[in-house]
Design an enzyme around this catalytic site. Structure first.
Site, mmCIF file in Angstrom:
data_model
loop_
_atom_site.group_PDB
_atom_site.id
_atom_site.type_symbol
_atom_site.label_atom_id
_atom_site.label_comp_id
_atom_site.label_asym_id
_atom_site.label_seq_id
_atom_site.Cartn_x
_atom_site.Cartn_y
_atom_site.Cartn_z
ATOM 1 N N ALA A 109 0.838 -1.204 0.000
ATOM 2 C CA ALA A 109 0.000 0.000 0.000
ATOM 3 C C ALA A 109 0.868 1.246 0.000
ATOM 4 O O ALA A 109 2.005 1.227 0.464
ATOM 5 C CB ALA A 109 -0.894 0.009 1.233
ATOM 6 N N PHE B 45 5.184 4.337 2.129
ATOM 7 C CA PHE B 45 5.197 3.193 1.210
ATOM 8 C C PHE B 45 5.350 1.914 2.033
ATOM 9 O O PHE B 45 6.385 1.706 2.666
ATOM 10 C CB PHE B 45 6.360 3.305 0.218
ATOM 11 C CG PHE B 45 6.180 4.372 -0.829
ATOM 12 C CD1 PHE B 45 6.310 5.716 -0.516
ATOM 13 C CD2 PHE B 45 5.877 4.025 -2.142
ATOM 14 C CE1 PHE B 45 6.131 6.708 -1.483
ATOM 15 C CE2 PHE B 45 5.703 5.005 -3.119
ATOM 16 C CZ PHE B 45 5.829 6.345 -2.791
ATOM 17 N N GLU B 46 4.320 1.072 2.002
ATOM 18 C CA GLU B 46 4.399 -0.263 2.610
ATOM 19 C C GLU B 46 4.633 -1.239 1.473
ATOM 20 O O GLU B 46 3.706 -1.657 0.781
ATOM 21 C CB GLU B 46 3.114 -0.585 3.371
ATOM 22 C CG GLU B 46 2.953 0.204 4.662
ATOM 23 C CD GLU B 46 3.844 -0.318 5.792
ATOM 24 O OE1 GLU B 46 4.599 -1.287 5.573
ATOM 25 O OE2 GLU B 46 3.791 0.269 6.896
ATOM 26 N N LEU B 47 5.902 -1.590 1.271
ATOM 27 C CA LEU B 47 6.332 -2.248 0.048
ATOM 28 C C LEU B 47 6.163 -3.756 0.106
ATOM 29 O O LEU B 47 6.491 -4.389 1.113
ATOM 30 C CB LEU B 47 7.806 -1.932 -0.195
ATOM 31 C CG LEU B 47 8.179 -0.435 -0.234
ATOM 32 C CD1 LEU B 47 9.672 -0.259 0.007
ATOM 33 C CD2 LEU B 47 7.767 0.169 -1.565
#
Ligand SMILES: [Zn+2]
Length: 294
Positions: free
Chosen positions: A174, A238-240
């Site tokens: 997300a 940024f939740e990568l």
């Protein structure tokens, strides 16, 4: 991804596979920063933003020389090495092709002690801390800046007059905007602009976009909210990727789908901090429920 961006990709991915008896994991990150500087001396310069609680310099790269200052920071959580890799991928790409009109500060690892032992937490003078709960905020309780690393990053925002910020974590997948704090009043005046920026940042990744509290979970003392709340910085979280322990091929994909989006976020973001960024809602500890930690 342009071919020039892939030159050092193997080196970056290799960082996460090599085992060296003498160098720490963080030493290898610093070596990579020095390599990027050596290969792009006109654009990239190794910088130190301060030292951590063990006296280890927190290093990064200053890339480009434009009037607008922006920030990409990875690895608040030491176990999230996918975020380290993406930050280094950003550094490699930007050093070869700087963002027009910007000076970008890239700090691939904020939490050095956690990174070296693959732990979420950082070792501070007052014990183990979660660095991404160590900033002030409108609903934050308890002590702040227990760690020298978080204070150094907060000082960088002021000293360099940062206007745009991307903070990198794993994993959900997300890209989220404020508020992520403990409240049900999550709306902000710039919501529509933030949605457009988050969409621009996820064209290649197709990650979800939304506000942090609704998309992920509420947390007080996080950097992404601090940057917006304290200064009006355009701040995305940024939740990568899909794991805290991505394989080499998963790391490669994370770099390929996120570096263009991070660049596009910086390029399309408004170039000035917002003035309307105070929190006027009500804090509500009741929303601090989820235990999943990204
Ligand atoms: Zn994290």
């Amino acid at each position: 991804m342009p071919e020039s961006d892939t030159v050092m990709l193997d080196t970056i991915i290799g960082l996460f596979m090599l085992v060296s008896p003498s160098a720490t994991n963080y030493d290898k990150v610093v070596q990579t920063l020095q390599q990027i500087e050596a290969q792009n001396p006109a654009a990239a310069q190794v910088i130190t933003i301060g030292v951590n609680d063990q006296g280890v310099p927190i290093q990064g790269l200053k890339i480009g020389n434009g009037p607008v200052a922006s920030l990409v920071v990875g690895t608040h959580h030491g176990n999230e090495y996918g975020s380290t890799a993406v930050a280094l991928g950003v550094a490699e790409s930007f050093a070869k092709n700087p963002v027009d009109g910007q000076t970008v500060y890239i700090i691939p690892v904020l939490n050095i002690s956690g990174y070296n032992r693959n732990s979420r937490f950082e070792t501070g003078l007052k014990g183990s801390q979660d660095p991404n709960r160590d900033y002030s905020g409108p609903c934050k309780r308890g002590a702040i800046f227990n760690l020298k690393s978080t204070k150094a990053l907060a000082d960088l925002l002021e000293e360099k007059n940062i206007q745009i910020s991307a903070t990198l974590h794993t994993y959900w997948p997300a890209v989220a905007y404020p508020w992520g704090i403990s409240t049900r009043d999550t709306d902000i005046p710039q919501r529509d602009q933030y949605i457009e920026l988050a969409k621009a940042a996820t064209q290649e990744s197709n990650y979800q976009v939304g506000n942090s509290t609704q998309l992920l979970y509420a947390a007080d003392g996080a950097f992404e909210d601090y940057a917006y709340w304290k200064h009006g910085i355009w701040s995305l979280l940024f939740e990568l990727g899909f794991s805290h322990s991505p394989s080499p091929s998963a790391i490669q994909t994370m770099i390929e789908v996120n570096v263009p989006g991070i660049r596009r976020f910086l390029e399309t973001s408004p170039k000035q901090r917002v003035t309307d960024h105070l929190f006027t809602g009500r804090c509500d500890r009741g929303v601090l429920q989820r235990l999943i930690l990204e």
